[in-house]
Enzyme design. Sequence first.
Site, PDB file in Angstrom:
ATOM      1  N   GLU A 182      18.733  30.028  -2.128  1.00  9.29           N
ATOM      2  CA  GLU A 182      18.705  31.377  -2.696  1.00  9.29           C
ATOM      3  C   GLU A 182      18.768  31.358  -4.224  1.00  9.29           C
ATOM      4  O   GLU A 182      18.378  32.327  -4.861  1.00  9.29           O
ATOM      5  CB  GLU A 182      19.841  32.229  -2.126  1.00  9.29           C
ATOM      6  CG  GLU A 182      21.216  31.647  -2.238  1.00  9.29           C
ATOM      7  CD  GLU A 182      21.612  30.811  -1.026  1.00  9.29           C
ATOM      8  OE1 GLU A 182      22.819  30.798  -0.709  1.00  9.29           O
ATOM      9  OE2 GLU A 182      20.743  30.165  -0.405  1.00  9.29           O
ATOM     10  N   GLY A 232      21.415  18.884   1.869  1.00 11.39           N
ATOM     11  CA  GLY A 232      22.527  19.722   1.448  1.00 11.39           C
ATOM     12  C   GLY A 232      23.856  19.044   1.717  1.00 11.39           C
ATOM     13  O   GLY A 232      23.949  17.818   1.810  1.00 11.39           O
ATOM     14  N   GLU A 254      19.596  14.631   4.643  1.00 11.76           N
ATOM     15  CA  GLU A 254      20.066  13.926   3.449  1.00 11.76           C
ATOM     16  C   GLU A 254      21.237  14.737   2.928  1.00 11.76           C
ATOM     17  O   GLU A 254      21.060  15.853   2.429  1.00 11.76           O
ATOM     18  CB  GLU A 254      18.936  13.808   2.428  1.00 11.76           C
ATOM     19  CG  GLU A 254      19.308  12.941   1.232  1.00 11.76           C
ATOM     20  CD  GLU A 254      19.691  13.766   0.020  1.00 11.76           C
ATOM     21  OE1 GLU A 254      20.892  13.764  -0.310  1.00 11.76           O
ATOM     22  OE2 GLU A 254      18.809  14.402  -0.567  1.00 11.76           O
ATOM     23  N   CYS A 288      22.109  14.397  -6.111  1.00  6.28           N
ATOM     24  CA  CYS A 288      22.804  13.786  -4.972  1.00  6.28           C
ATOM     25  C   CYS A 288      23.051  12.298  -5.169  1.00  6.28           C
ATOM     26  O   CYS A 288      23.964  11.736  -4.570  1.00  6.28           O
ATOM     27  CB  CYS A 288      22.023  14.037  -3.686  1.00  6.28           C
ATOM     28  SG  CYS A 288      20.287  13.584  -3.786  1.00  6.28           S
ATOM     29  N   GLU A 385      33.000  14.585  -3.946  1.00  8.67           N
ATOM     30  CA  GLU A 385      31.881  14.554  -4.882  1.00  8.67           C
ATOM     31  C   GLU A 385      31.944  15.768  -5.810  1.00  8.67           C
ATOM     32  O   GLU A 385      31.897  16.905  -5.353  1.00  8.67           O
ATOM     33  CB  GLU A 385      30.563  14.560  -4.113  1.00  8.67           C
ATOM     34  CG  GLU A 385      29.335  14.498  -4.994  1.00  8.67           C
ATOM     35  CD  GLU A 385      28.039  14.566  -4.195  1.00  8.67           C
ATOM     36  OE1 GLU A 385      27.016  14.075  -4.699  1.00  8.67           O
ATOM     37  OE2 GLU A 385      28.056  15.115  -3.068  1.00  8.67           O
TER      38      GLU A 385
END
Length: 480
Positions: A182, A232, A254, A288, A385
């Site tokens: 979004e 995500g 992933e 990522c 993370e």
Amino acid sequence: MKTDSKYPRLRLFIAGRWIDGAMGDGTEVLDPARGDVIGVMPHASKSQLDEALDSAESAFRAWRSVSPYDRAMILLRAAALIRARAEDLAWLITTELGKPLAEARLEVETAASIFAWDAEEGRRAYGRVIPSRQPGVRQIVVREPVGPIAAFAPWNAPLITPSRKISGALAAGCSVVIKPAEETPACTLALAAILEEAGLPAGTLNVVTGNPAEISKYLISSPLIKGVTFTGSTAVGKALAAEAALGMKRMISELGGHAPVLIFPEIDVEALAVSAAKAKFRNAGQVCTSPTRFFVHESIHARFAEAFAEAAGRIQVGDGRDPTTQMGPLAHARRLSSIEEFVDDARDRGIAVATGGGRIGNRGFFFQPTLLADAGDDSLAMNVEPFGPLAVTQPFGSTQEAIRLANRLPFGLAAYAFTHDSRISAQVAEEVESGNVIINHWQASLPETPFGGLKDSGQGREGGIEGLEAFQTVKYVSQA
């Protein structure tokens, strides 16, 4: 509602038509550098989702029969159009996400390269002949497309990640229904417009936007969807995988990472610190594979932390559309609050904030490049993370200890190591638990290489030969 005049009007792309969403529903899209509303993302109704699913199913039956050569020609035309519109696409990436234009241009080129690679690799969907035990029996293995794919793309690589999913699936002969994030919907819609112009048959690609949880559940539960690809967070990925498993659907995911960097002695400490800071703060650390947990040999740890902090402190932070900017804002306000939590936790534990540690200004979503030096295993930043402009260091004494630290968490997407010792390189390559182990440089993926994680960082691969196989199924045929 006032919006940016250059920002495109957002619409759904279903069955080859550009249509508005459900009346009254929409989500504001913000410019992260200014905090201003630049557009409104429409919400697809259930009837529109049904139309997207039906068109994907109908188009799949035709698209799978199109020769790989002809499919490749469409994808190659799309790659050429992406390159021809590089500046417009780069502006769109920077406006939606915030990364500097120089980085956005590299993302556009990577997206084009992904389409070109998948176009050519789709022509090499080879099967094989298995020698028979009996005369007169022919045994062959063929690869076929899985079927209509539900794809879910994140905001942090708004052109690369949709390109990976769309081009890989199309090259394999699948149709796609994709929901972009979004925060960055216009980038995926721009790809749809390019593919439409390149000659992709109507319905082969559908783009729907709206409430993420509602759309994902609706698409995955549909019997028309045969495969799911998601990029995500680990928590959301596990939930979607559970839903996909109920329908025995192919799942490619992933998910989260927390990339370790193992730095051994006898390297150029200052030079590596400068390159490490550049790699870490690319896209404000919202990558990522971003190197984040720096495990540095105790003999050089203090030097590295000091040099890294100095390099981080020199990074010019600002609006990505300013050519002098080296790091842009975070994608949204939630990221600011999250990074502040890591810094607060470090200060509570007495961990040194070697540089940064605070928000910049009161407009937009800017945060200083930050380093937490000599953090313990119990600190928040060593376990969760950050997904932002925050790095953390910790010294180690032996190679085995470094590898233990790298493998300590349940993530394994990307890992890095820097050493001039070939024995250590071999040990790291063999023992570090990660889908991508990168030694003596920072490039974690390319269009021609497989990309994906181990453990809680996902399953399956996108990119390379493996990326095509992810959207294919294997059929064995034996005929007497």
